[in-house]
Enzyme design. Structure first.
Site, PDB file in Angstrom:
ATOM      1  N   GLY A   1       0.822  -1.209   0.000  1.00  0.00           N
ATOM      2  CA  GLY A   1       0.000   0.000   0.000  1.00  0.00           C
ATOM      3  C   GLY A   1       0.847   1.246   0.000  1.00  0.00           C
TER       4      GLY A   1
ATOM      5  N   CYS B   1      -6.976  23.397  17.508  1.00  0.00           N
ATOM      6  CA  CYS B   1      -6.834  23.767  18.922  1.00  0.00           C
ATOM      7  C   CYS B   1      -6.351  22.571  19.735  1.00  0.00           C
ATOM      8  CB  CYS B   1      -8.169  24.294  19.447  1.00  0.00           C
ATOM      9  SG  CYS B   1      -8.037  25.028  21.092  1.00  0.00           S
ATOM     10  N   GLU B   2      -5.122  22.161  19.517  1.00  0.00           N
ATOM     11  CA  GLU B   2      -4.460  21.083  20.239  1.00  0.00           C
ATOM     12  C   GLU B   2      -2.968  21.377  20.273  1.00  0.00           C
ATOM     13  OE1 GLU B   2      -5.427  18.382  21.824  1.00  0.00           O
ATOM     14  OE2 GLU B   2      -7.577  18.424  21.328  1.00  0.00           O
TER      15      GLU B   2
END
Length: 870
Positions: free
Chosen positions: A749, A817-818
Site C-alpha cells: 500500500g 486547537c491542540e
C-alpha cells in the site's frame, strides 16, 4: 612522550565509513599532512570497510548452518569489495591482499572440517576485515608520498587473562590494559618520517591467538595505543562531526556538544550514543589524554572535545539518548522481602550464564534488570536456561524488545523540579523500569522499543528545541550540514514540478497533490517481483479514484477492508474483475461478509466466531484465513499487526477450531494470509511468512495461494536503511522454490503511493516567543494526522523560496486547537512569511485517507497532476 623527531604523538582512529572510498582516504592523507605540518606525529588506527564485519558475521553464520554454496558467495562479495576499492585507490589489491585472503580461506576450511565456528575461530575470521583494510591503506599512503609501515595490532595489544569468563567473552569481547609502552615508543622512534598504520578491534591473548575487543572496539584500540605512546591527544574520525544532544539521524535539530568531560561522554556512550565506544573512555580518562571527535566528511569542523576540563555550567541535561534491542528480565516474588541473600542468589545465576546486567530497579517484591546485546549473547537458548534457573528463586519473565531512553547530563537530581513537564511525554506509555544513576549523570526509562524514537524526539524538543548556542551547545546538525557539508539536492519529483505545484496552491490551499509518474514507477517495481503471482493494492493507503484507476491499468488488484472501500474500487474501475479484489475486514458484521460474497470477491476471515455463529453466511464459499504469526514488525507499535497486543489474525493454535467451523459451515479454505506491519525493511520478513504459511497449509488441503501481506518500507529522511527490492526478490524466489505448489500474493500500500504525494499549505502567521519560533499553516493535524499519531517525520520545505538558504529554525504548526497540532519540530527554513507555500513531502499514503474534520475544519482537497508534456 615525544618521538625522536620531537613531535608529540596524535593517535587518529578512522571508522568504517572513513576508510571505504578513495575520497575518504584522500581526507586521511590530508589529515596526516596537516598534523605533520603542525608539528605532530600521526599514528593511524583503522576499522574494516563499512559493512565488511557484517559480511564476516554472515560468513560465520553460514558456516554454522552449512548452507550449501553460501560461504563461497560471501567470500566472493568480500573479495570484490576490496578489489574494487584497491582499483579506486590505484593499488594492486591481489598482490597486497593475497596473504590475508589465503589465511581467511584456511580458517573457512578449518571451520568446515569441525563443528565450528568456535569463539576462537570466529574471532580469527572477524579480524580479517581490519587486516585487509589496513593493508590497502598502507599501500595507498606510500603511493601518495607518505612512507607508511603496516603494524599488526596483535603484537602490541594483549588481552587480560580471565579464565572465569566464558569463551565467547574471552575471544569476542576481551579487555586490555593500557599503560605507557617504552618499547613501542623506542621502536617507532627509529623512523621519525614514517606514518604508522594499524588495526582497531583486534588484539591477542597469552597464547598469541586473535581476540576481539567487541564490535565498535576500534575506538578502544586507539585509546590503548594513545596510552602506550603517551600521546598528546586521540582523534576519532567518523561520519558525524562530534557528539550531539540526540542522534542527528533521528533528530536533525540535535545540537553539537562542543565540550564534555570524560564522565559525561562515558555516560552518553554507555546509554546509546554510538559515535564512541564506551570502553575507550576509561584509558583516556586514566591517562588524561583528550579525545577529539571529528568527521572525515567535514574535516574543517572542530567537532567535540572530551577531556578533564570543561565549562562549569551547573546542573544541566546535555543529551537525550536511546539504546534499542534491550531485553528486560522481571523477577517477582514475595519471598525476597527482608530475605538475606536473595539478590546474591539471582545475580549468581546471571554470572553462571555469562550475562552482564545493565540497569536494575528493585522493590519489596520485584527486581527488574536489563540486558544489553552489545555486552551479552542473548541467544534464545541462553535466555531459556536463564529463566529456568531463575524460576527456582522467583517468577521470572522476559520483556522484549525494549529500549532505554535516557536524559544524560550533570546533577540530574538537582533538576527534578524542572523535569515534571518533560515527563508528560510518557503519558499512556508503558514504562517497565526507571533508574536514576548514583553518579547523578543520567535518568533512564525502559519502554517498549517502538516508542523510543518518538520519545527521544519529543523530549529533545522540550529540552533543546529553542536553546541558543553557548560554550557547551553548538550549532544544530541541520546547520552543520548546510554550512559544513552541503548535501546534493535530492532527486525528488516535486522539485522538477515546482512551478506547477505553486500554481495549484495559488488556486486552492491546502491541497494534496499526487504525481502519477511516481505511482507508475513504484507499481512497476512491485509488479517486477518475479515470485509474486498477484499484487493487490491496499486501498486504505490512498483511495483517490485516479490513483485506483492508474493502478488498475498497471495490472494490480485491490485489497479492501470495508464495504466503503469496495464501493470506491468498483465505482472508480467499472467492469473490474471481482477476482482482482480482496475483502479483508476485521471484526466485521455478518452482513459485510454476505455483501462481499455477493460481489464475488475473495474474502478473508481472521476469527473463528463468525464462522461458528453464522455458518449460513459462509456456506459453500471459498475463504482465505488470516494467521497471526505471533510477532509484529514495522516502524511503530501502532502499525504492527501481529502478536498478542494486536487485534488481527488467528493464532496457529486456534486453526484446528477454525477448520472445524469451516467444515461445519460447508466452506473451503483456499488461501492463507499474514500481514505483520508497515514500514518493514528486512527483506527476509516476507520469505519467512511464506515458510510459516506453507507449514500451516497442511491443515487445509485446498489451499492454493499464500498472501504474505504488505508493509514494504518507504525511504525516510532519518537515514534508515532502505528496502532492497533485489534482495526481496531473491529471498522470495528461494521461498517460492521451497513451496512451488502455492501461488504467492502480496498487498503493498504505502510503498506504491507515499512518495507520490505532497501536501501544499499556505503560511498564515509566524510568531516568536523568546527563543521559540513558529510557522503557522492553514491546515494541520486535520489534514495530516501521522506526526501527531505516530510522531512521524515528513520533510518540510518552503516551496516559494526553495532555492534560498535556511536562515531560521521553527516549529511548523497548524490551526487546530491542540498542543499536538505540530507537523514538524525544529525545521530549518529560509526566511518565511505569511503567504508562502510550504510543502510537506511523502504524504501520499495515510495523509488524505486519515484526514478529519476536527474543530470542523475542512481537510485538504486532492488532485492528480497532469503528466508532464513529452
Amino acid at each position: 612522550m615525544m618521538p625522536a623527531s620531537g613531535r608529540p604523538w596524535v593517535v587518529c582512529k578512522f571508522g568504517g565509513t572513513s576508510v571505504s572510498s578513495r575520497a575518504r582516504w584522500d581526507t586521511i592523507v590530508e589529515v596526516v599532512r596537516t598534523h605533520r605540518a603542525e608539528g605532530r606525529a600521526p599514528f593511524l588506527v583503522c576499522s574494516a570497510l563499512q559493512g565488511i564485519s557484517d559480511q564476516l558475521e554472515a560468513l560465520c553464520a553460514q558456516l554454522a548452518s552449512a548452507e550449501p554454496g553460501a560461504p563461497e558467495s560471501t567470500l566472493n562479495t568480500i573479495r570484490e569489495r576490496h578489489r574494487a576499492l584497491g582499483q579506486d585507490l590505484g593499488v594492486e589489491a591481489e598482490a597486497v591482499l593475497s596473504g590475508e585472503f589465503a589465511r581467511l580461506e584456511r580458517w573457512v576450511d578449518e571451520i568446515q572440517a569441525t563443528d565450528g565456528p568456535s569463539p576462537r575461530q570466529r574471532a580469527a575470521v572477524l579480524a580479517t576485515g581490519e587486516l585487509l583494510s589496513t593493508r590497502l591503506g598502507a599501500a595507498y599512503l606510500s603511493a601518495q608520498g607518505l612512507p607508511a609501515e603496516w603494524l599488526d595490532a596483535r603484537e602490541f595489544l594483549r588481552a587480560t587473562d580471565d579464565p572465569h569468563l566464558p569463551p565467547r567473552r574471552q575471544y569476542l569481547a576481551a579487555n586490555c590494559t593500557s599503560h605507557a609502552d617504552p618499547g613501542l615508543q623506542a621502536r617507532l622512534a627509529d623512523a621519525p618520517e614514517t606514518v604508522y598504520l594499524t588495526q582497531g578491534f583486534i588484539a591477542s591473548n597469552a597464547l598469541d591467538e586473535t581476540v576481539l575487543l567487541g564490535r565498535g572496539g576500534s575506538d578502544t584500540s586507539a585509546a590503548h595505543f594513545a596510552a602506550k605512546l603517551e600521546a598528546e591527544r586521540t582523534e576519532v574520525w567518523t561520519d558525524v562531526p562530534g557528539l550531539f544532544t540526540a542522534n542527528p539521524g533521528e533528530v536533525p535539530s540535535g545540537r553539537l556538544l562542543r565540550r564534555l568531560d570524560y564522565d559525561e561522554a562515558q555516560e552518553l556512550a554507555t546509554m546509546g550514543a554510538r559515535v564512541l565506544h564506551p570502553r575507550c573512555l576509561d584509558p583516556a580518562r586514566r591517562h588524561q589524554i583528550p579525545l577529539h571527535v571529528r568527521s572525515t566528511e567535514a574535516p574543517s569542523l572542530d567537532g567535540t572535545i572530551v577531556s578533564g576540563e570543561g565549562p562549569d555550567v551547573g546542573p544541566q541535561v546535555k543529551a537525550i539518548s536511546a539504546k534499542t534491542d534491550i531485553t528486560a528480565v522481571s523477577m517477582d516474588t514475595l519471598g525476597m522481602w527482608q530475605e538475606v541473600g536473595f539478590l546474591a542468589d539471582v545475580f549468581q545465576v546471571f554470572k553462571h550464564h555469562g550475562l552482564s546486567v545493565d540497569l536494575m530497579a528493585t522493590s519489596e517484591s520485584n527486581v527488574t534488570v536489563t540486558l544489553d546485546p552489545v555486552a551479552n549473547a542473548l541467544d534464545p537458548d541462553i535466555l531459556d536456561r536463564l529463566l529456568h534457573d531463575l524460576n527456582r528463586y522467583c517468577d521470572a519473565e522476559l520483556i522484549d524488545p525494549c529500549a532505554i531512553v535516557s536524559l544524560v547530563g550533570r546533577h540530574i537530581r538537582s533538576l527534578l523540579s524542572e523535569l515534571g513537564p518533560a515527563f508528560e511525554v510518557f503519558d499512556e506509555q508503558k514504562v517497565h523500569l526507571v533508574t536514576q544513576a548514583a553518579s547523578d549523570l543520567n535518568m533512564s526509562f525502559v519502554v517498549d522499543e517502538d516508542q523510543a524514537s518518538r520519545l527521544v524526539r519529543e523530549l529533545h524538543a522540550q529540552f533543546f528545541g529553542h536553546r541558543a548556542p553557548d560554550a557547551v551547545f553548538g550549532p544544530r546538525w541541520q546547520e552543520l550540514v548546510e554550512d559544513g557539508t552541503p548535501e546534493e539536492t535530492p532527486d525528488v519529483w516535486w522539485r522538477e514540478r515546482r512551478e506547477a505545484l505553486l500554481r495549484l496552491a495559488d488556486d486552492e490551499s491546502p491541497r494534496y497533490v499526487y504525481d502519477p509518474e511516481v505511482v507508475t514507477a513504484r507499481s512497476d517495481e512491485v509488479q517486477g517481483l518475479g515470485p509474486i503471482d498477484q499484487s493487490f493494492y491496499a486501498v486504505k493507503a490512498n483511495p483517490h479514484p485516479e490513483v485506483l484507476r492508474l493502478l488498475e491499468r498497471r495490472g494490480l488488484g485491490f485489497e479492501c477492508v470495508s464495504p466503503g472501500e469496495l464501493d470506491r474500487v468498483f465505482e472508480a474501475c467499472p467492469g473490474l474483475d471481482p477476482a482482482r479484489v480482496l475483502f479483508q475486514p476485521n471484526f466485521a458484521a455478518p452482513a459485510e461478509y454476505a455483501d462481499a460474497f455477493e460481489r464475488g470477491v475473495h474474502v478473508t476471515v481472521d476469527n473463528v466466531q463468525p464462522l461458528a455463529e453464522h455458518p449460513d453466511v459462509f456456506a459453500g464459499e471459498e475463504l482465505f484465513v488470516r494467521v497471526d504469526p505471533g510477532q509484529g514488525e514495522g516502524h511503530h507499535r501502532k502499525v504492527r499487526t501481529a502478536g498478542a497486543q494486536s487485534k488481527f489474525g488467528v493464532v496457529p493454535d486456534d486453526l484446528g477450531r477454525l477448520r472445524a467451523a469451516v467444515d461445519q459451515a460447508g466452506a473451503t479454505v483456499v488461501g492463507l494470509h499474514a500481514h505483520v506491519g508497515s514500514g518493514i525493511t528486512d527483506e527476509s520478513t516476507w520469505a519467512g511468512l511464506v515458510d510459516l504459511l506453507a507449514s500451516l497449509a497442511a491443515e487445509f488441503p485446498a489451499v492454493r495461494a499464500l498472501n504474505v501481506g504488505g508493509g514494504l518500507g518507504v525511504p525516510n529522511a532519518s537515514g534508515g536503511r532502505p528496502l532492497d527490492l533485489d534482495a526481496l526478490d531473491a529471498a522470495l524466489g528461494k521461498a517460492a522454490a521451497r513451496h512451488p505448489q502455492y501461488d504467492l500474493w502480496m498487498e503493498p500500500g504505502r510503498y506504491l503511493v507515499a512518495e507520490a504525494g505532497v501536501l501544499l499549505a499556505r503560511v498564515t502567521q509566524t510568531k516568536t516567543k523568546d527563543a521559540a519560533a513558529y510557522v503557522g499553516l492553514d491546515t494541520g493535524m486535520n489534514s495530516l494526522l501521522r506526526p501527531a499519531l505516530y510522531g512521524a517525520h515528513h520533510e518540510i520545505v518552503n516551496l516559494s523560496r526553495l532555492d534560498e538558504p535556511p536562515a531560521m529554525t521553527a516549529d511548523v504548526v497548524g490551526p487546530v486547537c491542540e498542543t499536538g497540532d505540530v507537523l514538524g519540530h525544529d525545521r530549518r527554513l529560509p526566511p518565511t512569511e505569511p503567504g508562502d507555500t510550504l510543502l510537506v513531502a511523502t504524504t501520499g499514503a495515510y495523509g488524505a485517507s486519515m484526514s478529519n474534520r476536527y474543530n470542523l475544519r475542512e481537510p485538504a482537497s486532492e488532485v492528480m497532476l497532469a503528466p508532464e508534456p513529452a
